[in-house]
Motif scaffolding. Structure first.
Motif, PDB file in Angstrom:
ATOM      1  N   ARG B  22      97.157  13.133 -22.156  1.00  0.00           N
ATOM      2  CA  ARG B  22      96.357  14.292 -22.336  1.00  0.00           C
ATOM      3  C   ARG B  22      96.218  14.364 -23.957  1.00  0.00           C
ATOM      4  O   ARG B  22      97.268  14.521 -24.517  1.00  0.00           O
ATOM      5  CB  ARG B  22      96.491  15.485 -21.514  1.00  0.00           C
ATOM      6  CG  ARG B  22      96.628  15.296 -20.027  1.00  0.00           C
ATOM      7  CD  ARG B  22      96.642  16.667 -19.427  1.00  0.00           C
ATOM      8  NE  ARG B  22      97.893  16.957 -19.441  1.00  0.00           N
ATOM      9  CZ  ARG B  22      98.637  18.183 -19.130  1.00  0.00           C
ATOM     10  NH1 ARG B  22      97.796  19.073 -18.583  1.00  0.00           N
ATOM     11  NH2 ARG B  22      99.945  18.363 -19.313  1.00  0.00           N
ATOM     12  N   ASN B  24      94.271  17.064 -26.795  1.00  0.00           N
ATOM     13  CA  ASN B  24      93.183  18.031 -27.119  1.00  0.00           C
ATOM     14  C   ASN B  24      93.121  18.126 -28.817  1.00  0.00           C
ATOM     15  O   ASN B  24      94.207  17.845 -29.237  1.00  0.00           O
ATOM     16  CB  ASN B  24      93.593  19.451 -26.525  1.00  0.00           C
ATOM     17  CG  ASN B  24      93.068  19.724 -25.153  1.00  0.00           C
ATOM     18  OD1 ASN B  24      93.945  19.412 -24.390  1.00  0.00           O
ATOM     19  ND2 ASN B  24      92.024  19.698 -24.765  1.00  0.00           N
ATOM     20  N   SER B  26      91.445  20.348 -32.250  1.00  0.00           N
ATOM     21  CA  SER B  26      90.777  21.605 -32.991  1.00  0.00           C
ATOM     22  C   SER B  26      90.064  21.096 -34.079  1.00  0.00           C
ATOM     23  O   SER B  26      91.023  20.424 -35.034  1.00  0.00           O
ATOM     24  CB  SER B  26      91.603  22.705 -33.228  1.00  0.00           C
ATOM     25  OG  SER B  26      90.936  23.664 -33.647  1.00  0.00           O
ATOM     26  N   THR B  55      80.402   8.829 -23.724  1.00  0.00           N
ATOM     27  CA  THR B  55      81.806   9.504 -23.619  1.00  0.00           C
ATOM     28  C   THR B  55      82.870   8.778 -23.247  1.00  0.00           C
ATOM     29  O   THR B  55      84.013   9.248 -23.460  1.00  0.00           O
ATOM     30  CB  THR B  55      81.536  10.892 -23.199  1.00  0.00           C
ATOM     31  OG1 THR B  55      81.032  10.760 -21.833  1.00  0.00           O
ATOM     32  CG2 THR B  55      80.554  11.744 -24.029  1.00  0.00           C
ATOM     33  N   ASN B  68      85.401  14.709 -24.042  1.00  0.00           N
ATOM     34  CA  ASN B  68      84.636  16.146 -23.507  1.00  0.00           C
ATOM     35  C   ASN B  68      84.846  16.905 -24.779  1.00  0.00           C
ATOM     36  O   ASN B  68      85.645  17.488 -25.061  1.00  0.00           O
ATOM     37  CB  ASN B  68      85.644  16.384 -22.502  1.00  0.00           C
ATOM     38  CG  ASN B  68      84.970  17.908 -21.767  1.00  0.00           C
ATOM     39  OD1 ASN B  68      84.285  18.411 -22.398  1.00  0.00           O
ATOM     40  ND2 ASN B  68      85.121  17.631 -20.228  1.00  0.00           N
ATOM     41  N   LYS B  69      83.313  16.926 -25.092  1.00  0.00           N
ATOM     42  CA  LYS B  69      83.046  17.893 -26.268  1.00  0.00           C
ATOM     43  C   LYS B  69      83.329  19.469 -25.994  1.00  0.00           C
ATOM     44  O   LYS B  69      83.986  20.194 -26.746  1.00  0.00           O
ATOM     45  CB  LYS B  69      81.688  17.871 -26.783  1.00  0.00           C
ATOM     46  CG  LYS B  69      81.379  18.355 -28.233  1.00  0.00           C
ATOM     47  CD  LYS B  69      80.200  18.111 -28.797  1.00  0.00           C
ATOM     48  CE  LYS B  69      79.857  18.734 -29.952  1.00  0.00           C
ATOM     49  NZ  LYS B  69      78.430  18.436 -30.622  1.00  0.00           N
ATOM     50  N   SER B  70      83.051  19.836 -25.053  1.00  0.00           N
ATOM     51  CA  SER B  70      83.152  21.219 -24.546  1.00  0.00           C
ATOM     52  C   SER B  70      84.717  21.609 -24.229  1.00  0.00           C
ATOM     53  O   SER B  70      84.957  22.874 -24.723  1.00  0.00           O
ATOM     54  CB  SER B  70      82.385  21.607 -23.302  1.00  0.00           C
ATOM     55  OG  SER B  70      82.846  20.700 -22.189  1.00  0.00           O
ATOM     56  N   GLN B  71      85.287  20.746 -23.986  1.00  0.00           N
ATOM     57  CA  GLN B  71      86.904  20.934 -23.812  1.00  0.00           C
ATOM     58  C   GLN B  71      87.768  20.635 -24.949  1.00  0.00           C
ATOM     59  O   GLN B  71      88.746  20.644 -24.858  1.00  0.00           O
ATOM     60  CB  GLN B  71      87.469  20.594 -22.323  1.00  0.00           C
ATOM     61  CG  GLN B  71      86.743  21.111 -21.061  1.00  0.00           C
ATOM     62  CD  GLN B  71      87.234  20.651 -19.884  1.00  0.00           C
ATOM     63  OE1 GLN B  71      88.344  19.918 -20.036  1.00  0.00           O
ATOM     64  NE2 GLN B  71      86.792  21.016 -18.792  1.00  0.00           N
ATOM     65  N   THR B  72      86.896  19.960 -26.036  1.00  0.00           N
ATOM     66  CA  THR B  72      87.784  19.185 -27.166  1.00  0.00           C
ATOM     67  C   THR B  72      88.831  18.351 -26.714  1.00  0.00           C
ATOM     68  O   THR B  72      89.996  18.803 -27.140  1.00  0.00           O
ATOM     69  CB  THR B  72      87.880  20.395 -28.196  1.00  0.00           C
ATOM     70  OG1 THR B  72      88.837  21.199 -27.426  1.00  0.00           O
ATOM     71  CG2 THR B  72      86.841  21.064 -28.570  1.00  0.00           C
ATOM     72  N   SER B  73      88.669  17.377 -25.849  1.00  0.00           N
ATOM     73  CA  SER B  73      89.706  16.583 -25.096  1.00  0.00           C
ATOM     74  C   SER B  73      89.470  15.308 -25.196  1.00  0.00           C
ATOM     75  O   SER B  73      88.062  15.000 -25.316  1.00  0.00           O
ATOM     76  CB  SER B  73      89.893  17.008 -23.807  1.00  0.00           C
ATOM     77  OG  SER B  73      89.057  16.883 -22.927  1.00  0.00           O
ATOM     78  N   HIS B  75      91.188  12.526 -23.104  1.00  0.00           N
ATOM     79  CA  HIS B  75      92.440  12.083 -22.570  1.00  0.00           C
ATOM     80  C   HIS B  75      92.166  10.495 -22.423  1.00  0.00           C
ATOM     81  O   HIS B  75      91.102   9.864 -22.095  1.00  0.00           O
ATOM     82  CB  HIS B  75      92.325  12.567 -21.116  1.00  0.00           C
ATOM     83  CG  HIS B  75      92.476  14.152 -21.109  1.00  0.00           C
ATOM     84  ND1 HIS B  75      93.069  14.855 -22.277  1.00  0.00           N
ATOM     85  CD2 HIS B  75      92.123  15.141 -20.387  1.00  0.00           C
ATOM     86  CE1 HIS B  75      93.183  16.164 -22.173  1.00  0.00           C
ATOM     87  NE2 HIS B  75      92.488  16.312 -20.929  1.00  0.00           N
TER      88      HIS B  75
END
Lengths: 112, 119
Positions: B22, B24, B26, B55, B68-73, B75
């Protein structure tokens, strides 16, 4: 395919000595980056060059200097070495689009 | 400025099992995302990258990652791991070309995830 070449691969120095690390980028790559990876740590950006000019600077100590030459190879000069400078030093190169960096094998510096 | 968090420092798994590492991030600007692999005593090898478009990106050695843009991830996954996948994996980001600022090209890495595959 040609890769990034770094020399030397291993280097042992005493405290307060000077070290010079060399990096030869992939042919036709005009941007070079230097990173430092301490034991058990992630790589930290030191400095970068584009077309022989410094393009960005990170957490590089004042004791360190670097330059990029007309043939695009780069040298990282490290003076007054300290025990804490012991690390793996990576060079990476990219083309003008700089979106993808390709890393060399690294130079492992040990300061005694 | 950018920061990257890899949520697991170590992931042990048995051979042929699936794995997910995983990551993430910022950032105040749009970024490109990368996964690099570092085998013991070796340099960093690019596994895969997300620049734009779909994606779901596929990389070398059967790895894939989903942005995943909304979750800024971002994985990293592999459906079936091999012993040879044992290594440290780094997630990294760099600002997009048109994102502004002066940190073009500089990679910011996560702390790394050590994947150990057991027989």
């Amino acid at each position: 395919a040609a890769g990034v070449i770094q020399s030397p691969r291993h280097l042992i120095k005493e405290k307060r000595e000077t070290a010079t690390l060399k990096c030869y980028p992939i042919p036709r790559h005009d941007t070079v980056y230097w990173y430092q990876q301490g034991p058990g740590q992630d790589p930290q950006f030191l400095i970068s060059f584009y077309e022989k000019m410094q393009s960005d600077k990170g957490s590089i100590p004042d004791r360190f200097s670097a330059q990029q030459f007309s043939d695009y190879h780069s040298e990282l000069n490290m003076s007054s070495l300290e025990l804490g400078d012991s690390a793996l030093y990576f060079c990476a190169s990219s083309s003008t689009s700089w979106e993808t960096q390709y890393f060399g094998p690294g130079t492992r510096l040990l300061v005694l | 400025a950018q920061s990257v968090t890899q949520l697991d420092s170590q992931v042990p798994v048995f051979e042929e099992a699936p794995v997910e590492l995983r990551c993430n991030y910022s950032s105040s600007v749009s970024v490109y995302l990368f996964w690099y692999v570092q085998y013991p005593n070796q340099g960093l090898q690019l596994l895969l990258k997300y620049l734009s478009g779909s994606t779901l990106v596929k990389g070398i050695n059967g790895f894939e990652a989903e942005f995943n843009k909304s979750q800024t991830s971002f994985h990293l996954r592999k459906p079936s791991v091999h012993i040879s996948d044992t290594a440290e994996y780094f997630c990294a980001v760099t600002p997009r070309a048109n994102a502004g600022g002066t940190s073009y090209g500089k990679l910011t890495f996560g702390q790394g995830t050590i994947l150990t595959v057991h027989p």
